[in-house]
Write an enzyme that holds these catalytic residues in place. Structure first.
Site, mmCIF file in Angstrom:
data_model
loop_
_atom_site.group_PDB
_atom_site.id
_atom_site.type_symbol
_atom_site.label_atom_id
_atom_site.label_comp_id
_atom_site.label_asym_id
_atom_site.label_seq_id
_atom_site.Cartn_x
_atom_site.Cartn_y
_atom_site.Cartn_z
ATOM 1 N N LYS A 1 0.854 -1.194 0.000
ATOM 2 C CA LYS A 1 0.000 0.000 0.000
ATOM 3 C C LYS A 1 0.892 1.247 0.000
ATOM 4 O O LYS A 1 1.786 1.382 0.840
ATOM 5 C CB LYS A 1 -0.893 -0.012 1.248
ATOM 6 C CG LYS A 1 -2.260 0.606 1.061
ATOM 7 C CD LYS A 1 -3.099 0.411 2.312
ATOM 8 C CE LYS A 1 -4.535 0.868 2.103
ATOM 9 N NZ LYS A 1 -5.340 0.775 3.348
HETATM 10 O O1 G3P Z 1 -8.371 1.778 4.483
HETATM 11 C C1 G3P Z 1 -8.650 3.138 4.697
HETATM 12 C C2 G3P Z 1 -9.584 3.272 5.845
HETATM 13 O O2 G3P Z 1 -9.082 2.555 6.955
HETATM 14 C C3 G3P Z 1 -9.830 4.692 6.266
HETATM 15 O O3 G3P Z 1 -11.021 4.674 6.988
HETATM 16 O O4 G3P Z 1 -12.665 5.494 8.648
HETATM 17 O O5 G3P Z 1 -10.224 6.139 8.842
HETATM 18 O O6 G3P Z 1 -11.654 7.093 7.004
HETATM 19 P P1 G3P Z 1 -11.399 5.913 7.934
#
Ligand code: G3P
Length: 235
Positions: free
Chosen positions: A104
């Site tokens: 990633k």
């Molecule tokens: O994989 C990306 C994800 O974990 C981000 O999620 O909820 O932190 O915006 P969030």
């Protein structure tokens, strides 16, 4: 948005499959989702790893290997470096851990250069922290395996996260880009449904949003009626 014309034009070109990934580094949640029998992969990021208290390079690498032992599918492991040489060094170490590891890489200039390097070497990548169609275009031009548009964070600032998925899916389909659209930053079950309708290849979800797909009050009511009718007669 998938219209009937798009389905007919592209149906023979691309076999549609909506993959479910779980977005966590928590091994118990990964096991619970995998035991459902519908999980296709895992995504992690430095915040999710920190949330599990995984620190130190050896522990981090072992944790990624532990995730690969639970699931059969792709496991995204994110680099920390933001310079080209550092991203290459970390990415090659991550890729060497296990065949399921997908490196990633953040959507930055050095990251795009590194994705091109990895693509040329056959190392699979997930370009993350994507928030625009232009960024998704660069990820596809660098031959990223996946692009991760963060739809929840766009919604958080009154922008249209699912609309971005639709734009990227249409752009990739029109030009025949093979980069897979991996909808990320999913906040709830409706996001999953909306991403299906938008034609995303993958949705990476918190466990509760996957389990939320199970729930409907009429299912509960119907099952209770079936069982009570059976018990009235059969005791
Ligand atoms: O994989 C990306 C994800 O974990 C981000 O999620 O909820 O932190 O915006 P969030």
């Amino acid at each position: 948005m998938l219209c009937s014309c798009k389905c007919s034009i592209f149906a023979d070109i691309k076999q549609f499959d909506m993959k479910f990934f779980i977005d966590t580094a928590n091994l118990d949640q990964i096991r619970e989702a995998y035991d459902l029998g519908v999980l296709d992969g895992v995504t992690t990021n430095p915040s999710l790893m920190a949330k599990e208290g995984i620190k130190g390079t050896e522990n981090i690498m072992n944790h990624y290997k532990a995730i690969c032992e639970i699931v059969d599918g792709d496991v995204s492991a994110e680099v920390i470096a933001t310079d080209y040489e550092g991203i290459i060094r970390e990415g090659e170490a991550l890729a060497a851990l296990h065949p399921q590891i997908v490196v990633k890489v953040p959507m930055i200039k050095e990251g795009i250069k590194a994705i091109r390097y990895f693509s040329n070497k056959g190392i699979r990548t997930n370009c993350t922290l994507v928030f625009s169609t232009g960024q998704a275009l660069l990820a596809a031009k660098a031959d990223a395996t996946y692009v991760s548009p963060f739809i929840g964070r766009l919604d958080d600032i009154s922008s249209n996260g699912v609309g971005l998925i639709e734009e990227i899916v249409d752009m990739y389909a029109f030009y025949g880009f093979e980069t897979q659209v991996l909808a990320a930053s999913i906040r709830h079950t409706q996001h999953i449904i909306d991403c299906v309708k938008a034609g995303a290849d993958v949705a990476t979800c918190p466990l509760e949003s996957i389990l939320g797909l199970l729930k409907h009050p009429l299912t509960d009511i119907g099952l209770e009626k079936f069982l009570s009718d059976y018990k009235k007669l059969n005791g």
